[in-house]
Design an enzyme around this catalytic site. Sequence first.
Site, mmCIF file in Angstrom:
data_model
loop_
_atom_site.group_PDB
_atom_site.id
_atom_site.type_symbol
_atom_site.label_atom_id
_atom_site.label_comp_id
_atom_site.label_asym_id
_atom_site.label_seq_id
_atom_site.Cartn_x
_atom_site.Cartn_y
_atom_site.Cartn_z
ATOM 1 N N VAL A 37 0.844 -1.196 0.000
ATOM 2 C CA VAL A 37 0.000 0.000 0.000
ATOM 3 C C VAL A 37 0.877 1.243 0.000
ATOM 4 O O VAL A 37 0.705 2.165 -0.822
ATOM 5 C CB VAL A 37 -0.940 0.006 1.231
ATOM 6 N N ILE A 171 -6.836 -15.345 9.409
ATOM 7 C CA ILE A 171 -6.192 -16.646 9.217
ATOM 8 C C ILE A 171 -7.187 -17.771 9.469
ATOM 9 O O ILE A 171 -6.928 -18.917 9.102
ATOM 10 C CB ILE A 171 -4.920 -16.822 10.079
ATOM 11 N N ASP A 172 -8.348 -17.443 10.083
ATOM 12 C CA ASP A 172 -9.415 -18.437 10.174
ATOM 13 C C ASP A 172 -10.060 -18.677 8.811
ATOM 14 O O ASP A 172 -10.769 -19.673 8.627
ATOM 15 C CB ASP A 172 -10.497 -17.985 11.156
ATOM 16 N N ALA A 231 -2.705 -35.443 10.326
ATOM 17 C CA ALA A 231 -3.419 -35.756 11.562
ATOM 18 C C ALA A 231 -4.288 -36.996 11.345
ATOM 19 O O ALA A 231 -4.692 -37.311 10.225
ATOM 20 C CB ALA A 231 -4.285 -34.573 11.987
#
Length: 453
Positions: A37, A171-172, A231
């Site tokens: 920016v 970030i979610d 996982a």
Amino acid sequence: MVHPLDYPTVPKTDLRRVAVLFSGGPAPAANAVIGSVALCFTQAGIEVLGIRNGYTYLMDCKPGQSLQEGKAYLRLDRMELEGLRTSPGIVIGTARANPGKKVKTAADLQNDEATAPLRAVYEALRSLNVDALISIGGDDTLTTAAKFHLWQQYLPPGSPRIRVVHLPKTIDNDYQGIDFTFGYFTAVEMLAQQVRNLLADARSTGAYYVVQVMGRAAGWLAYGAAIAGEASFVLSLEDIPPEWWISEETFDPKSGQKVLDPTGKPQTRKVINVQAMVDRVVQTVLARDQAGKPYGVILLAEGLVEYLPLEEFRQTLSEDEYRVLTPDEFGHFPVSQLKYSGRLARLINDEYQKRTGKKKKITGLQFGYEVRCHPATAFDIVLGSQLGVGAYRALVERGLDAVMVSVGRQLSLVYEPFGNLVDSVKLRAIARPLDPQEDFHQLARYLEVRVKN
């Protein structure tokens, strides 16, 4: 004919000074956005002010006061910008101050008391002769940007308008308008590395880890980390089937009294049947035992915790911690105060022992804040840089207002109007949970050891 090495032309614009602020939790590649920016506008001869700590100083500025340079804002056009885009952290800081918090409906936009913080922001920015605001943040910040734009429509005729462009940060990865936000893949990579480390430890010791990871409204982080970290099983709020939902009356932990709704009736809240969740995890553990893999890592999105029965909170927290829990207007409790993985690990072990007669070492952990300022991956730096450049192109090249900059195929720029992203009735950004029917969600199921139905 445009030569491939030609620099973009600088169109005529009435913008002389823009402000950029960052609001909400940190995210990797934040400085890539801010630095891009600053560089673009500066090279076009437009001053750039970096507002420090989100909306905090703008909201606190009283009429007739002036914001202090160096404390409330920085002149980014005077900084040495080289190296900023690849540095961790947030050069202008962040905070969660929210000037639109009291504006809950469209009618509130004409309520002087509800909009007083928005007016303070407007007057503070105008005192600095700011022509446009670039906000960087998550769904709350997008909602605030939309409210700020809508509120300005009620200014007296002839009043100067501050144009608003929003750059998505979460970030979610949990709101409409962009496939993946900057910082998401960096966070996933760091979480995945921790999962891989735990998996190696689990394999070596014949143990299990139950890990709670960030993601209140959606399971994007949990699923990304599970897929990239191998996982053994991942569970998020979107995975809870209808039959697992039950309801209970809400009590205030401090007083022990029932919470009443506006009509005076006891307020109820939807909660998850914890035993059903435990049973499903144990099924995975047993399936892995049968496959010769008596170890593993279970990931849980933190959004599950918000919907646990109140008695589970009591079992998880100390008495002092439990009594200071305060339900919001919907009867929900703050996820950040609830660390549930240890309790769930014990319940899983108890159920496993009940079914097999054997004990298994199962440890609960929580991951979260350590990922938010991790050095960004190249992809997130590129994505963040494109979003920062997009703010310049939206405001200067296209003359846009009230848009969120997003990216499409091969990071091509997209300018999405606020009206497509914010619910006009609730004045809330539209959430984007994982869709269990989409391929990204199903990818995890294809990679897990199958549980027999």
